[in-house]
Structure formats: C-alpha cells, structure tokens
Scaffold this active site. Structure first.
Site: not given
Ligand code: 5RP
Length: 236
Positions: A86, A97, A99-100, A106, A124
């Site tokens: 997250a 969620k 960020g990726g 998801e 987080k």
């Molecule tokens: C991707 C997500 C990831 O779970 C979230 O960005 C956390 O990423 P990370 O573990 O690299 O910090 O939601 O869409």
C-alpha cells in the site's frame, strides 16, 4: 535497517502467514516492490498453491519467472487470501494504492479474496489518508471532465507521465503513463480523506473514472507491518 530490508522482512512474514493456509489453494498476488519481496520469498514454496491470480503484467511476469502457475481470474472463484502493499494505510485498514499504477486489477483481485493481507513498512502508516496523492485511473478521453470534478472536491490534479522518454520513437517529452488496461492516471493531491468509504463511492461515480485508488470497501483485513524491531500483525 533500510527500507529495502524492511520490505524484505515483511515479505518473509507474509510468506509465513500464507503458508498457514491448507495446501492446494489459489492465492491473490499484488504489485509493487513490497509485493515483489513477497513473491521472491514465496517462490521456493510455490507448489503449496494451486496457482496464483495476478494483479498486473509486471507481477505475472515475476510469478512466471519463478515457475508459479498463473491463473485467469475468470477461471477461479473466491479464494482465501490476497497479499499486496500500500502507499498509505490508516488505523482502520483503509488504504491508498496505485502508486505503481495497478490499482484497477488490484481492486478486482482483492474483491475476490476472503482476506486482504496488507504488507508494508511502518512509513506507510498514517493517522488520516491523503498525504500521498490519490491515483485515479480514467478513460483517456475523460481527462478534462474528470479533472474538473476532482478539483471540485478540493484536489490538485496531475496527469501521471511515463518516466521513460523514447527518443527512438520521436518522443521529445514524456507521454502519459498508460496502465495495463489502456487507461491514464490522474494523481490527486491536497485531499484530507476523513471518510474514505464515502469518497471512494463519490469518485467512482464520476463518468470516465475506471477505478479510484482508495481501498475502503476492499480494505485490509490483516496488516503485517515492519519496523526496526520486527514485524507486527494487526487484525482489523
Ligand atoms: C501498485 C500499488 C502498490 O501496492 C503500492 O504502490 C506500494 O508499492 P511499494 O510496495 O513499491 O511501496 O498499489 O499499484
């Protein structure tokens, strides 16, 4: 311990958590650097599971590289657990969620699981969601209208750009980041999210929005969170 070590630690704790499940189950697998640590830790035990359902092309690629069987979500029913990272998590288990950029898949895979196991390091955890810009996946032609609606909610809206500039394709500046679904992402900063469930529902109703990266309906059931003294397990 640095952040990468904390991610590895919590990835290993998630491995131990899912190995408590009876053998032969399907497992939902998230996306991101923390989820990658989980996948790598679980790889030697892949035969404990009938297969995995994946939340992104990147995760599918990693699972296949390790020899996991990757199943089509349309071919599986409800399964016991989904493990994912997250960007922010509040004291009730609501999350930001995306960020990726994998938020839509998801959320779909999370909705198929009986238990969402969120894995992250302690950075987080927040008292209230909103410091991390809220990702909203949209149909590209709705960018203008969705931006206006999100601004009415008090947000500052930025179109996410691809990091790579491809000079070989004649790109002189970064293009929009394109999701696995062909969508674009608007990142909304400046929101203080006091009622995640209400805001999730409100943003979902804007025409052109595919998914908002607020996970309130699909919130975490269990949080495994790492810090310098180890991993804590919290049930919501
Ligand atoms: C991707 C997500 C990831 O779970 C979230 O960005 C956390 O990423 P990370 O573990 O690299 O910090 O939601 O869409």
């Amino acid at each position: 311990m640095n952040q990468d070590q904390l991610k590895q630690l919590v990835g290993e704790a998630a491995r131990d958590e899912v190995l408590k499940l009876p053998a032969g189950q399907v497992l939902g697998v998230g996306t991101g650097s923390t989820a990658n640590c989980f996948i790598d830790a679980l790889a030697p035990h892949k035969d404990h599971f009938a297969g995995a359902v994946s939340s992104s092309n990147a995760t599918t690629e990693r699972l296949l590289k390790h020899g996991f069987k990757v199943l089509d979500p349309n071919d599986v029913g409800i399964f016991p657990a989904y493990v994912d990272g997250a960007d922010e998590i509040d004291p009730a288990g609501h999350m930001i969620k995306g960020g990726g950029g994998a938020l839509t898949r998801e959320k779909i895979i999370a909705s198929m699981a009986q238990c969402f196991i969120c894995i992250c390091d302690a950075s987080k955890q927040v008292p209230m969601l909103g410091n991390f810009a809220l990702p909203v996946e949209i149909i590209p032609l709705s960018k203008g209208v969705v931006t206006k609606e999100l601004e009415k909610l008090g947000g500052h809206v930025t179109l996410r750009l691809a990091k790579e500039v491809r000079a070989d394709l004649g790109q002189t500046q970064s293009q929009p980041f394109v999701t696995d679904n062909g969508g674009w992402i608007l990142d909304v900063s400046g929101l203080k999210i006091a009622n995640p469930l209400a805001l999730e529902s409100q943003i979902n109703q804007i025409a052109g929005v595919i998914t908002v990266g607020l996970f309130a309906k699909e919130k975490a059931d269990i949080l495994l969170v790492s810090n310098a003294s180890g991993v804590s397990r919290i049930s919501f």
